[in-house]
Design an enzyme around this catalytic site. Structure first.
Site, PDB file in Angstrom:
ATOM      1  N   TYR A  16       0.814  -1.208   0.000  1.00 58.77           N
ATOM      2  CA  TYR A  16       0.000   0.000   0.000  1.00 58.77           C
ATOM      3  C   TYR A  16       0.854   1.268   0.000  1.00 58.77           C
ATOM      4  O   TYR A  16       0.472   2.277  -0.602  1.00 58.77           O
ATOM      5  CB  TYR A  16      -0.957  -0.013   1.195  1.00 58.77           C
ATOM      6  N   ASP A  73      13.738   2.642  11.407  1.00 63.26           N
ATOM      7  CA  ASP A  73      13.141   1.560  12.178  1.00 63.26           C
ATOM      8  C   ASP A  73      12.198   2.172  13.193  1.00 63.26           C
ATOM      9  O   ASP A  73      12.635   2.794  14.159  1.00 63.26           O
ATOM     10  CB  ASP A  73      14.176   0.657  12.856  1.00 63.26           C
ATOM     11  N   SER A 120       2.525   3.484   6.748  1.00 63.37           N
ATOM     12  CA  SER A 120       2.051   2.303   6.039  1.00 63.37           C
ATOM     13  C   SER A 120       2.927   1.118   6.401  1.00 63.37           C
ATOM     14  O   SER A 120       3.494   0.456   5.526  1.00 63.37           O
ATOM     15  CB  SER A 120       2.051   2.550   4.530  1.00 63.37           C
ATOM     16  N   LEU A 153      -2.760   3.001   7.912  1.00 67.19           N
ATOM     17  CA  LEU A 153      -3.497   1.889   7.329  1.00 67.19           C
ATOM     18  C   LEU A 153      -3.914   0.938   8.431  1.00 67.19           C
ATOM     19  O   LEU A 153      -3.065   0.488   9.210  1.00 67.19           O
ATOM     20  CB  LEU A 153      -2.590   1.128   6.357  1.00 67.19           C
ATOM     21  N   TYR A 155      -6.923  -2.341   9.700  1.00 73.38           N
ATOM     22  CA  TYR A 155      -7.586  -3.542   9.192  1.00 73.38           C
ATOM     23  C   TYR A 155      -8.763  -3.880  10.098  1.00 73.38           C
ATOM     24  O   TYR A 155      -8.706  -3.681  11.314  1.00 73.38           O
ATOM     25  CB  TYR A 155      -6.567  -4.697   9.138  1.00 73.38           C
ATOM     26  N   TYR A 165      -5.372 -13.480  12.323  1.00 72.66           N
ATOM     27  CA  TYR A 165      -4.673 -12.188  12.434  1.00 72.66           C
ATOM     28  C   TYR A 165      -4.269 -12.039  13.895  1.00 72.66           C
ATOM     29  O   TYR A 165      -4.898 -11.320  14.658  1.00 72.66           O
ATOM     30  CB  TYR A 165      -5.601 -11.066  11.979  1.00 72.66           C
ATOM     31  N   SER A 205       0.400  -8.190  -0.365  1.00 73.04           N
ATOM     32  CA  SER A 205       1.692  -7.506  -0.149  1.00 73.04           C
ATOM     33  C   SER A 205       2.662  -8.481   0.505  1.00 73.04           C
ATOM     34  O   SER A 205       2.292  -9.576   0.905  1.00 73.04           O
ATOM     35  CB  SER A 205       1.487  -6.326   0.786  1.00 73.04           C
TER      36      SER A 205
HETATM   37  P1  NAI Z   1       4.182  -4.009   2.960  1.00 69.58           P
HETATM   38  O1  NAI Z   1       5.033  -5.201   3.228  1.00 69.58           O
HETATM   39  O2  NAI Z   1       4.228  -3.403   1.615  1.00 69.58           O
HETATM   40  O3  NAI Z   1       4.467  -2.847   3.991  1.00 69.58           O
HETATM   41  C1  NAI Z   1       4.880  -3.023   5.317  1.00 69.58           C
HETATM   42  C2  NAI Z   1       6.200  -2.293   5.463  1.00 69.58           C
HETATM   43  O4  NAI Z   1       6.532  -2.146   6.838  1.00 69.58           O
HETATM   44  C3  NAI Z   1       7.360  -3.021   4.807  1.00 69.58           C
HETATM   45  O5  NAI Z   1       7.962  -2.154   3.857  1.00 69.58           O
HETATM   46  C4  NAI Z   1       8.308  -3.286   5.977  1.00 69.58           C
HETATM   47  O6  NAI Z   1       9.646  -3.190   5.570  1.00 69.58           O
HETATM   48  C5  NAI Z   1       7.935  -2.161   6.922  1.00 69.58           C
HETATM   49  N1  NAI Z   1       8.300  -2.333   8.331  1.00 69.58           N
HETATM   50  C6  NAI Z   1       8.082  -3.397   9.145  1.00 69.58           C
HETATM   51  N2  NAI Z   1       8.569  -3.151  10.376  1.00 69.58           N
HETATM   52  C7  NAI Z   1       9.111  -1.902  10.338  1.00 69.58           C
HETATM   53  C8  NAI Z   1       9.766  -1.091  11.286  1.00 69.58           C
HETATM   54  N3  NAI Z   1       9.990  -1.511  12.546  1.00 69.58           N
HETATM   55  N4  NAI Z   1      10.196   0.130  10.909  1.00 69.58           N
HETATM   56  C9  NAI Z   1       9.991   0.571   9.654  1.00 69.58           C
HETATM   57  N5  NAI Z   1       9.369  -0.142   8.704  1.00 69.58           N
HETATM   58  C10 NAI Z   1       8.934  -1.376   9.042  1.00 69.58           C
HETATM   59  O7  NAI Z   1       2.696  -4.491   3.344  1.00 69.58           O
HETATM   60  P2  NAI Z   1       1.281  -3.749   3.331  1.00 69.58           P
HETATM   61  O8  NAI Z   1       0.295  -4.846   3.467  1.00 69.58           O
HETATM   62  O9  NAI Z   1       1.147  -2.818   2.211  1.00 69.58           O
HETATM   63  O10 NAI Z   1       1.268  -2.944   4.704  1.00 69.58           O
HETATM   64  C11 NAI Z   1       1.092  -1.547   4.815  1.00 69.58           C
HETATM   65  C12 NAI Z   1       0.024  -1.256   5.863  1.00 69.58           C
HETATM   66  O11 NAI Z   1      -1.243  -1.702   5.371  1.00 69.58           O
HETATM   67  C13 NAI Z   1       0.238  -1.979   7.197  1.00 69.58           C
HETATM   68  O12 NAI Z   1      -0.103  -1.103   8.256  1.00 69.58           O
HETATM   69  C14 NAI Z   1      -0.772  -3.123   7.107  1.00 69.58           C
HETATM   70  O13 NAI Z   1      -1.148  -3.604   8.388  1.00 69.58           O
HETATM   71  C15 NAI Z   1      -1.899  -2.408   6.401  1.00 69.58           C
HETATM   72  N6  NAI Z   1      -2.952  -3.280   5.843  1.00 69.58           N
HETATM   73  C16 NAI Z   1      -2.647  -4.268   4.944  1.00 69.58           C
HETATM   74  C17 NAI Z   1      -3.633  -5.099   4.425  1.00 69.58           C
HETATM   75  C18 NAI Z   1      -3.288  -6.156   3.431  1.00 69.58           C
HETATM   76  O14 NAI Z   1      -4.111  -7.026   3.156  1.00 69.58           O
HETATM   77  N7  NAI Z   1      -2.116  -6.147   2.832  1.00 69.58           N
HETATM   78  C19 NAI Z   1      -5.051  -4.952   4.832  1.00 69.58           C
HETATM   79  C20 NAI Z   1      -5.285  -3.831   5.744  1.00 69.58           C
HETATM   80  C21 NAI Z   1      -4.258  -3.073   6.241  1.00 69.58           C
END
Ligand code: NAI
Length: 269
Positions: A16, A73, A120, A153, A155, A165, A205
């Site tokens: 996202y 981080d 995100s 973001l 959920y 989850y 993702s």
């Molecule tokens: P993504 O893998 O693209 O993004 C998550 C990012 O968080 C990654 O780039 C990762 O490197 C980073 N990350 C993890 N721990 C970290 C830290 N300590 N410091 C800095 N960066 C860190 O995955 P996605 O799914 O796009 O996630 C983005 C947001 O969307 C999250 O908040 C997720 O919970 C939310 N979301 C995702 C859904 C899905 O189905 N993919 C549904 C609803 C919400």
């Protein structure tokens, strides 16, 4: 004058965060991103080698430019908070100034200020464990990485039962949504800053694949949501661009569903 956006949580072109960056760039914003330190190298290399060029294309045919990538981080506020084994870890020791405070200072030094802040990112080390079996450390880690910010973001697992989850991630999202409301009040009164969250439907993702049930969730949504189509990351990106724009000038403290309407269903069909 174009706005400047900082998007925390971009490390590839599947999530996202990337889609939000693109929608904001298409609307004329300057893009800064914060990338998780262990993922920084591969992200920068892939970007430099043109691996993301196809997904960098904006509606006008130009390529999205990322003005600067900051290592980040999000679980550490300042250098003193970082344990020795992390400091000396090979994946971390190559970069510096990646705690939240140092990163914010670097951005301030480089650009003065930002107009849009997007969170995100999420991390639940025990996400595949039921809440009942989650350790205190796993629970606190999920909350630490996964809450806070001005557009974030979330959920639906925060408000309804979504088996699978786990690890305190449902709790982290509940905290995030509550913080969205309270911060909207505090930051609104103090700085006239708006604070909102997007409750997104399932997307394949990197983070979601790690949870292990993403394909089931996508199928479930296709079968049961009012709109029977796969959700694209761009639809979330466009909502983020809207929420960050003056078109949304009266929207704050809100959790907006971008999920093909799945949240409105009472039973599966
Ligand atoms: P993504 O893998 O693209 O993004 C998550 C990012 O968080 C990654 O780039 C990762 O490197 C980073 N990350 C993890 N721990 C970290 C830290 N300590 N410091 C800095 N960066 C860190 O995955 P996605 O799914 O796009 O996630 C983005 C947001 O969307 C999250 O908040 C997720 O919970 C939310 N979301 C995702 C859904 C899905 O189905 N993919 C549904 C609803 C919400």
């Amino acid at each position: 004058k174009g706005k400047r956006a900082f998007i925390a949580g971009v490390a590839d072109d599947n999530g996202y965060g990337w889609a939000i960056a693109k929608s904001l760039a298409a609307a004329g914003a300057e893009i800064l991103v914060g990338t998780w330190v262990p993922a920084l190298n591969i992200f920068e290399t892939s970007l430099r080698r043109g691996k993301f060029d196809e997904s960098r294309v904006l509606p006008d045919g130009s390529l999205m430019e990322i003005t600067k990538i900051y290592p980040l981080d999000a679980i550490y506020d300042k250098l003193e908070d970082v344990p020795e084994d992390v400091k000396s870890n090979k994946r971390y020791s190559g970069s510096s100034k990646w705690t939240v405070q140092e990163c914010a200072e670097s951005v301030k030094q480089d650009f003065g200020s930002i107009d849009i802040l997007v969170h995100s990112l999420a991390n639940g080390p025990e996400v595949s464990k039921p809440l009942l079996e989650t350790s205190r450390n796993g629970y606190l880690a999920a909350l630490s990485a996964s809450s806070g910010s001005s557009l974030s973001l979330t959920y639906i697992a925060s408000e309804r039962i979504i088996p699978g989850y786990g690890g305190g991630m449902s709790s982290a999202k509940a905290a995030l949504e509550s913080d969205t409301r309270v911060l909207a009040f505090e930051a609104g009164r103090k700085h006239r800053i708006r604070v909102n969250a997007i409750s997104a439907g399932p997307l394949r993702s990197r983070a979601a694949k790690a949870i292990g049930f993403i394909d089931t969730m996508i199928e479930y949504s296709l079968a049961n949501a009012p709109l029977q189509k796969e959700l694209s990351a761009d639809e979330v990106g466009n909502t983020a661009a809207f929420l960050a724009s003056p078109l949304a000038s009266a929207i704050t403290g809100a959790v907006i569903y971008v999920d093909n309407g799945l949240n409105a269903m009472g039973v599966g069909v």
